[in-house]
Motif scaffolding. Structure first.
Motif, PDB file in Angstrom:
ATOM      1  N   ARG A  28      40.908  12.327   7.261  1.00  0.00           N
ATOM      2  CA  ARG A  28      40.694  12.277   8.711  1.00  0.00           C
ATOM      3  C   ARG A  28      39.207  12.319   8.979  1.00  0.00           C
ATOM      4  NH1 ARG A  28      44.048  14.794  12.430  1.00  0.00           N
ATOM      5  NH2 ARG A  28      42.571  14.916  14.109  1.00  0.00           N
ATOM      6  N   SER A  29      38.515  11.272   8.598  1.00  0.00           N
ATOM      7  CA  SER A  29      37.073  11.252   8.775  1.00  0.00           C
ATOM      8  C   SER A  29      36.732  10.496  10.055  1.00  0.00           C
ATOM      9  CB  SER A  29      36.409  10.599   7.567  1.00  0.00           C
ATOM     10  OG  SER A  29      37.006   9.351   7.296  1.00  0.00           O
ATOM     11  N   ARG A  30      35.502  10.602  10.462  1.00  0.00           N
ATOM     12  CA  ARG A  30      35.070   9.844  11.648  1.00  0.00           C
ATOM     13  C   ARG A  30      34.724   8.412  11.240  1.00  0.00           C
ATOM     14  NH1 ARG A  30      30.715  12.896  15.109  1.00  0.00           N
ATOM     15  NH2 ARG A  30      29.688  13.268  13.107  1.00  0.00           N
ATOM     16  N   GLU A  31      33.969   8.288  10.157  1.00  0.00           N
ATOM     17  CA  GLU A  31      33.700   6.963   9.628  1.00  0.00           C
ATOM     18  C   GLU A  31      34.737   6.686   8.551  1.00  0.00           C
ATOM     19  OE1 GLU A  31      29.712   4.627   8.350  1.00  0.00           O
ATOM     20  OE2 GLU A  31      30.313   6.227   7.015  1.00  0.00           O
ATOM     21  N   PHE A  32      35.380   5.537   8.617  1.00  0.00           N
ATOM     22  CA  PHE A  32      36.416   5.250   7.628  1.00  0.00           C
ATOM     23  C   PHE A  32      36.488   3.749   7.394  1.00  0.00           C
ATOM     24  CE2 PHE A  32      39.491   3.641  10.746  1.00  0.00           C
ATOM     25  CZ  PHE A  32      39.006   4.208  11.916  1.00  0.00           C
ATOM     26  N   LEU A  33      36.937   3.381   6.204  1.00  0.00           N
ATOM     27  CA  LEU A  33      37.096   1.963   5.881  1.00  0.00           C
ATOM     28  C   LEU A  33      38.501   1.535   6.271  1.00  0.00           C
ATOM     29  CD1 LEU A  33      35.617  -0.433   4.562  1.00  0.00           C
ATOM     30  CD2 LEU A  33      36.662   0.236   2.390  1.00  0.00           C
ATOM     31  N   MET A  34      38.604   0.415   6.941  1.00  0.00           N
ATOM     32  CA  MET A  34      39.928  -0.052   7.335  1.00  0.00           C
ATOM     33  C   MET A  34      40.055  -1.543   7.108  1.00  0.00           C
ATOM     34  SD  MET A  34      42.205   0.775  10.685  1.00  0.00           S
ATOM     35  CE  MET A  34      41.605  -0.304  11.953  1.00  0.00           C
ATOM     36  N   LYS A  35      41.239  -1.899   6.602  1.00  0.00           N
ATOM     37  CA  LYS A  35      41.621  -3.309   6.586  1.00  0.00           C
ATOM     38  C   LYS A  35      42.400  -3.518   7.868  1.00  0.00           C
ATOM     39  CE  LYS A  35      45.284  -4.844   6.078  1.00  0.00           C
ATOM     40  NZ  LYS A  35      46.276  -5.391   7.037  1.00  0.00           N
ATOM     41  N   ASP A  36      41.896  -4.354   8.733  1.00  0.00           N
ATOM     42  CA  ASP A  36      42.665  -4.655   9.930  1.00  0.00           C
ATOM     43  C   ASP A  36      42.868  -6.154  10.044  1.00  0.00           C
ATOM     44  OD1 ASP A  36      39.876  -4.058  10.199  1.00  0.00           O
ATOM     45  OD2 ASP A  36      39.984  -4.356  12.355  1.00  0.00           O
ATOM     46  N   ALA A  37      44.136  -6.519  10.178  1.00  0.00           N
ATOM     47  CA  ALA A  37      44.521  -7.928  10.292  1.00  0.00           C
ATOM     48  C   ALA A  37      45.054  -8.173  11.700  1.00  0.00           C
ATOM     49  CB  ALA A  37      45.597  -8.264   9.256  1.00  0.00           C
ATOM     50  N   TYR A  38      44.847  -9.410  12.163  1.00  0.00           N
ATOM     51  CA  TYR A  38      45.276  -9.760  13.517  1.00  0.00           C
ATOM     52  C   TYR A  38      45.990 -11.107  13.460  1.00  0.00           C
ATOM     53  CZ  TYR A  38      41.830  -6.142  14.431  1.00  0.00           C
ATOM     54  OH  TYR A  38      41.133  -4.965  14.404  1.00  0.00           O
ATOM     55  N   SER A  39      47.220 -11.115  13.945  1.00  0.00           N
ATOM     56  CA  SER A  39      47.989 -12.362  13.891  1.00  0.00           C
ATOM     57  C   SER A  39      48.050 -13.024  15.263  1.00  0.00           C
ATOM     58  CB  SER A  39      49.405 -12.091  13.370  1.00  0.00           C
ATOM     59  OG  SER A  39      50.118 -11.268  14.272  1.00  0.00           O
ATOM     60  N   PHE A  40      48.093 -14.364  15.222  1.00  0.00           N
ATOM     61  CA  PHE A  40      48.144 -15.164  16.454  1.00  0.00           C
ATOM     62  C   PHE A  40      49.296 -16.157  16.331  1.00  0.00           C
ATOM     63  CE2 PHE A  40      43.851 -13.870  15.536  1.00  0.00           C
ATOM     64  CZ  PHE A  40      43.372 -13.393  16.754  1.00  0.00           C
ATOM     65  N   ASP A  41      50.172 -16.131  17.330  1.00  0.00           N
ATOM     66  CA  ASP A  41      51.314 -17.041  17.321  1.00  0.00           C
ATOM     67  C   ASP A  41      51.559 -17.599  18.719  1.00  0.00           C
ATOM     68  OD1 ASP A  41      52.979 -16.970  14.599  1.00  0.00           O
ATOM     69  OD2 ASP A  41      52.046 -14.998  14.903  1.00  0.00           O
ATOM     70  N   ILE A  42      52.287 -18.702  18.733  1.00  0.00           N
ATOM     71  CA  ILE A  42      52.536 -19.384  20.002  1.00  0.00           C
ATOM     72  C   ILE A  42      53.571 -18.641  20.856  1.00  0.00           C
ATOM     73  CG2 ILE A  42      54.295 -20.889  18.996  1.00  0.00           C
ATOM     74  CD1 ILE A  42      51.845 -21.856  21.809  1.00  0.00           C
ATOM     75  N   ASP A  43      54.467 -17.914  20.159  1.00  0.00           N
ATOM     76  CA  ASP A  43      55.495 -17.203  20.929  1.00  0.00           C
ATOM     77  C   ASP A  43      55.965 -15.956  20.168  1.00  0.00           C
ATOM     78  OD1 ASP A  43      57.044 -18.149  18.852  1.00  0.00           O
ATOM     79  OD2 ASP A  43      57.900 -19.792  20.034  1.00  0.00           O
ATOM     80  N   GLN A  44      56.891 -15.239  20.759  1.00  0.00           N
ATOM     81  CA  GLN A  44      57.310 -13.983  20.161  1.00  0.00           C
ATOM     82  C   GLN A  44      58.065 -14.190  18.847  1.00  0.00           C
ATOM     83  OE1 GLN A  44      59.124 -11.208  22.826  1.00  0.00           O
ATOM     84  NE2 GLN A  44      59.510  -9.712  21.210  1.00  0.00           N
ATOM     85  N   ALA A  45      58.825 -15.298  18.779  1.00  0.00           N
ATOM     86  CA  ALA A  45      59.560 -15.558  17.539  1.00  0.00           C
ATOM     87  C   ALA A  45      58.580 -15.767  16.383  1.00  0.00           C
ATOM     88  CB  ALA A  45      60.458 -16.789  17.710  1.00  0.00           C
ATOM     89  N   GLY A  46      57.522 -16.505  16.678  1.00  0.00           N
ATOM     90  CA  GLY A  46      56.504 -16.714  15.658  1.00  0.00           C
ATOM     91  C   GLY A  46      55.838 -15.400  15.291  1.00  0.00           C
ATOM     92  N   ALA A  47      55.572 -14.582  16.313  1.00  0.00           N
ATOM     93  CA  ALA A  47      54.912 -13.303  16.074  1.00  0.00           C
ATOM     94  C   ALA A  47      55.774 -12.400  15.190  1.00  0.00           C
ATOM     95  CB  ALA A  47      54.620 -12.609  17.399  1.00  0.00           C
ATOM     96  N   ARG A  48      57.082 -12.504  15.365  1.00  0.00           N
ATOM     97  CA  ARG A  48      57.959 -11.681  14.532  1.00  0.00           C
ATOM     98  C   ARG A  48      57.833 -12.072  13.057  1.00  0.00           C
ATOM     99  NH1 ARG A  48      62.581  -8.524  14.294  1.00  0.00           N
ATOM    100  NH2 ARG A  48      62.612  -8.227  16.541  1.00  0.00           N
ATOM    101  N   HIS A  49      57.724 -13.361  12.815  1.00  0.00           N
ATOM    102  CA  HIS A  49      57.562 -13.783  11.423  1.00  0.00           C
ATOM    103  C   HIS A  49      56.220 -13.314  10.867  1.00  0.00           C
ATOM    104  CE1 HIS A  49      56.827 -16.967   8.195  1.00  0.00           C
ATOM    105  NE2 HIS A  49      57.675 -16.079   7.696  1.00  0.00           N
TER     106      HIS A  49
END
Length: 464
Positions: free
Chosen positions: A175-196
């Motif tokens: 529980r540090s203040r500075e931390f390394l993170m892998k963060d991914a962000y997905s983009f899809d045309i609709d919710q069905a795509g987002a689910r995949h």
RNA sequence: CGGGGCAUAGCGCAGUCUGGUAGCGCAUCUGCUUUGGGAGCAGAGGGUCGCAGGUUCAAAUCCUGCUGCCCCGACCA
């Protein structure tokens, strides 16, 4: 692979006692500052061991330097995370740590975020911040380039340092203040795509944690204002975990999706996710006593858990205010459906130690150990032990193993204690007693199991 | 942010109440003896006692202010 880069087929590795070898990891020339006593500030076992074994040094509350073997572990974890992200179809980039406040005003989060955000003013009085996360920035990148649904789906990730000015950082890098993170962000045309896209990350996470030597269980998590079932926390069980969790024991034996899993197979991935969400699993916040009671008694698990990953679908929360839209097949503009997916490598180092240690020290899982082997010369200066160690080092290195050679002028007991503390998976003890019979002792750190083997057998035993 | 605590050698601590010129263990350095689970003996080095003011003949010790860190709670990858 300490010497991998310089060893060609018929190369002879420099001997350990030969000066000038820059590639051989001799402990006497390395930087591994271990502590015999427990630093008083360290409350939980992983924090104590990370300080004692010389992985980290605290520089300020919740801010740490990563010392050589700590950094090696951090990098190995990141490498596995990266491989599995890539395998699932995500694409790596790198965003900066410092962001502009203006970007955060677009999503209204600049005011909403509160004091956890570290705000900075530059010399031109511009308002900046040290990023606690990157939804706004990645959305900005996306909207700058992507115009058509034909470019979707897209999943962009990075592994970068974050800062959250926690009121009370604690537990070392857990529980540090500075931390390394892998963060991914997905983009899809609709919710069905987002689910995949969500399912891709779900499966990638199952593989990632398994490769790290962990049994992580996806648990239903709070989805906030979006609702739905597309948010899971990945939890590992550890007696010193922060939160109380409840789940079905069968999760612990579920098969991990294999490396050749087809991430484009929509139905196939859904089947995996369905299986991994078919049984009860919840943290105390989401705990349903009735559902838990329905589990047979011998299948109930009630334990402490550590959150090591979080995946989340949040729809158009950022794409709408920030105007991240693409043209759909219907010729209309559509705000993209997004999700974000986090894993904290710096937290994982601590979490793995919480899950894997004993009285004597750390017990690294093979895939992330800072070195594969602690090679212990019990009597430095003795020709027979020196030469046996040199031979072992060379043979193991040529097989791609990372060896840390303890050539220090220390008593045997001190060397054994250091080796157990820093926790390499294998130890090879080379001393006059064993060598008199042509044997060295191979010790498996995790089990304490020891075998007296010839030098060649020792190499085979470890290198396979 | 509320409550509590700590700050003296690299680490862990004593000394502070009751002011008198700083000590212990481990670590470090030197020598000798040791050498299969953190050795023994002898010697040595290392501290403007967190910082800044104040009281006093004299402050680690008393007073005031500041800073840093830790623990409990609320919050979180």
């Amino acid at each position: 692979m300490p010497c991998g880069g310089v060893v060609s087929a018929n190369d002879s590795l420099p001997l350990p006692h030969k000066p000038g070898c820059r590639f051989l990891m001799r402990l006497s020339r390395y930087f591994l500052p271990t502590l015999r006593e427990d630093p008083k500030e360290a409350e939980i076992v992983s924090h104590r061991l990370m300080l004692r074994a010389g992985l980290i040094r605290q520089q300020s509350a919740g801010i740490y330097s990563w010392l050589p073997i700590g950094l090696k572990v951090l990098n190995k974890i990141s490498a596995i995370v990266r491989e599995e992200q890539n395998r699932s179809g995500a694409v790596e980039l790198l965003m900066p740590t410092i962001q502009s406040a203006d970007l955060w005003r677009e999503s209204s989060r600049y005011d909403a975020y509160g004091k956890e955000m570290l705000r900075i003013t530059d010399r031109h009085e511009r308002e900046m911040l040290y990023g606690p996360t990157n939804e706004e920035m990645i959305t900005d990148i996306f909207r700058s380039y992507v115009r058509s649904y034909k470019d979707l789906p897209l999943n962009l990730y990075h592994i970068q340092w974050k800062f959250r000015d926690e009121i009370r950082p604690r537990f070392g890098t857990m529980r540090s203040r500075e931390f390394l993170m892998k963060d991914a962000y997905s983009f899809d045309i609709d919710q069905a795509g987002a689910r995949h896209s969500y399912n891709r990350m779900f499966v990638a996470y199952l593989r990632t944690f398994a490769r790290l030597g962990l049994k992580a269980i996806p648990m239903q998590a709070d989805t906030g204002p979006i609702g739905g079932d597309l948010s899971h926390e990945f939890i590992i069980l550890a007696s010193t975990g922060e939160s109380e969790v409840f789940c079905h024991r069968d999760f612990l034996d579920f098969p991990i999706p294999t490396a050749d899993t087809d991430f484009d197979d929509i139905a196939g991935l859904q089947t995996i996710v369905d299986k991994w969400t078919s049984l009860y699993a919840a943290t105390s916040e989401k705990h349903d006593e009735a559902a838990f009671a329905a589990i047979p008694n011998d299948r109930k698990v009630s334990a402490r858990g550590i959150e090591v990953g979080h995946i989340f679908y949040f729809g158009t929360k950022y794409s709408l205010p920030m105007k991240a839209t693409v043209t759909g097949p219907d010729g209309q503009e559509h705000p993209v459906h997004m999700g974000s997916y986090g894993i904290g490598p710096s937290r994982l180092v601590a979490a793995i130690i919480e899950a894997s240690h004993d009285e004597a020290g750390i017990v690294w899982p093979d895939p992330i150990a800072p070195f594969d082997v602690s090679l212990i010369n019990i009597k430095v200066g003795d020709t027979a032990t020196d030469e046996a160690c040199a031979h072992l080092y060379r043979a193991l290195a040529l097989r791609g193993l990372d060896v840390l050679y303890d050539d220090r002028d220390e008593r045997p007991g001190a060397k054994f204690a250091t080796a157990d503390l820093v926790g390499m998976p294998w130890q090879i003890l080379v001393g006059p007693k064993g060598l008199a019979d042509g044997k060295v002792e191979v010790k498996r750190r995790a089990t304490g199991e020891r075998e007296l083997l010839s030098i060649e057998d020792a190499v085979t035993r470890i290198a396979g």
